[in-house]
Motif scaffolding. Sequence first.
Motif, PDB file in Angstrom:
ATOM      1  N   TRP A  53      -1.864  -9.558   0.113  1.00 40.77           N
ATOM      2  CA  TRP A  53      -2.561  -8.340   0.541  1.00 40.77           C
ATOM      3  C   TRP A  53      -1.710  -7.597   1.572  1.00 40.77           C
ATOM      4  N   LEU A  57       0.030  -3.853   1.245  1.00 38.73           N
ATOM      5  CA  LEU A  57      -0.234  -2.787   2.202  1.00 38.73           C
ATOM      6  C   LEU A  57       1.067  -2.220   2.749  1.00 38.73           C
ATOM      7  N   THR A  61       2.498   1.687   2.025  1.00 39.46           N
ATOM      8  CA  THR A  61       2.677   2.592   3.171  1.00 39.46           C
ATOM      9  C   THR A  61       4.161   2.760   3.512  1.00 39.46           C
ATOM     10  N   VAL A  67       1.375  -6.802   8.501  1.00 38.30           N
ATOM     11  CA  VAL A  67       0.197  -7.615   8.769  1.00 38.30           C
ATOM     12  C   VAL A  67       0.631  -8.926   9.400  1.00 38.30           C
ATOM     13  N   MET A  93      -8.824  -7.796  11.630  1.00 40.29           N
ATOM     14  CA  MET A  93      -9.473  -8.238  10.398  1.00 40.29           C
ATOM     15  C   MET A  93      -9.646  -9.744  10.456  1.00 40.29           C
ATOM     16  N   LEU A 146     -14.034  -5.242   3.559  1.00 38.19           N
ATOM     17  CA  LEU A 146     -12.925  -5.154   2.613  1.00 38.19           C
ATOM     18  C   LEU A 146     -13.167  -5.980   1.361  1.00 38.19           C
ATOM     19  N   MET A 245     -13.091  -5.831   8.556  1.00 36.72           N
ATOM     20  CA  MET A 245     -12.175  -5.149   9.469  1.00 36.72           C
ATOM     21  C   MET A 245     -12.975  -4.456  10.562  1.00 36.72           C
ATOM     22  N   TYR A 250     -10.176   0.722  11.785  1.00 38.40           N
ATOM     23  CA  TYR A 250      -9.985   1.377  10.480  1.00 38.40           C
ATOM     24  C   TYR A 250     -10.039   2.897  10.633  1.00 38.40           C
ATOM     25  N   ARG A 258      -5.433   4.327   5.586  1.00 36.99           N
ATOM     26  CA  ARG A 258      -6.808   4.028   5.166  1.00 36.99           C
ATOM     27  C   ARG A 258      -6.926   4.060   3.638  1.00 36.99           C
ATOM     28  N   ILE A 261      -5.427   0.859   2.249  1.00 36.83           N
ATOM     29  CA  ILE A 261      -6.333  -0.274   2.454  1.00 36.83           C
ATOM     30  C   ILE A 261      -7.462  -0.240   1.434  1.00 36.83           C
ATOM     31  N   ASP A 262      -8.041   0.938   1.237  1.00 43.56           N
ATOM     32  CA  ASP A 262      -9.129   1.068   0.268  1.00 43.56           C
ATOM     33  C   ASP A 262      -8.666   0.731  -1.143  1.00 43.56           C
ATOM     34  N   SER A 265      -8.335  -3.120  -1.615  1.00 41.17           N
ATOM     35  CA  SER A 265      -9.504  -3.912  -1.205  1.00 41.17           C
ATOM     36  C   SER A 265     -10.671  -3.640  -2.155  1.00 41.17           C
TER      37      SER A 265
END
Length: 352
Positions: A53, A57, A61, A67, A93, A146, A245, A250, A258, A261-262, A265
Amino acid sequence: MKPMNLRKTVMSILAGATMLAGAGVAQAADITLKVSHYLPPSHGFQVDFLENWGKQLSEKTNGKVEVQIFDATSAFGKIDRQADQVRAGVMDMAVGLNGIPRDRYPAASIIEMPFLVKYADSGSETLWQLYKEGLLGSDYQDFKVLGLFTHEGGLIHTLDTPVRSLDDLKGLRLRTPSPAVSAMLESFGASPVGLPPSAIYENLQKGNIEGLVTTWDLVNAVKANELLKYHTDAAAYTAGFYFVMNQKKYDSLPEDVRAAIDEISGDALVGKFGDWWTKWEAVGKAAAEERGNEIIVIDDATRAEWQASVQPMIKDYLESLKEKGVADPEAIYKRAQELVAEFDAKYHAGDK
């Protein structure tokens, strides 16, 4: 500061944490997000779930986000503190077990009713759908959720007493993961004992408990297969988990972060847990087989008898949830039954 002392200081700061960044990204990330969980760093929660995950991410990005994972060996790995750390902003998170601390997520505990969930994919998608439909009420209201998920139908693992019938459970002291599972065990005449995973091995070794109800995965993760002799596969229950989270964190992130992440998740994440649990369970089962432990499989007819025996317990448990603020637990349970049946038909139509 001498170079060697500086290195020791840096290594000390990073102890118990794993840094993740996109492959080939040379520049330092602009944003670091901290996530904690309560299992060892070798566990699938970290290796298959959180590390991937985090990598996704970072890639989505363009290296802007990394993370940092804090596992059970860190100061942030206590099972009963996962959600509180996120709420307080200590962690951004966390992944946690719904049943610890007890009664924190009463509506979500309905997914743990005996003999409701047999498969992790069906259970996970059902719990997530209940959340999306707004049926879990104020559970998780403080968080950006999430993902929610469950494990495979759990087993009864014992030291010296093989469990082939309900009578064999009477009087056994068994570790339990949640109030719902405790109620089931009590209805069977067993004595539930609440313990975090980190305390299972020691208490088995000392004879404080005579077994536990959990997955193949967890008994392997805590090395309990070294002590256990019998494993009764009745798919009697499941446990629910959360990946949440801090909402303010967030909301403070750039729009593109954001969105990333959406994207990775929710539905996209929850749909992966079925395959992950199948993989994790296989490793734990193989470890028990290698040790020559006896695996007792409860047939469908016997399982149906066990299921019938807990109907009064289910009724009482659902009624008790009203005192914990759940407006219509019976309706949630009925919807959960419908959804499990739908997902079982979708994913397991050919299974016995």
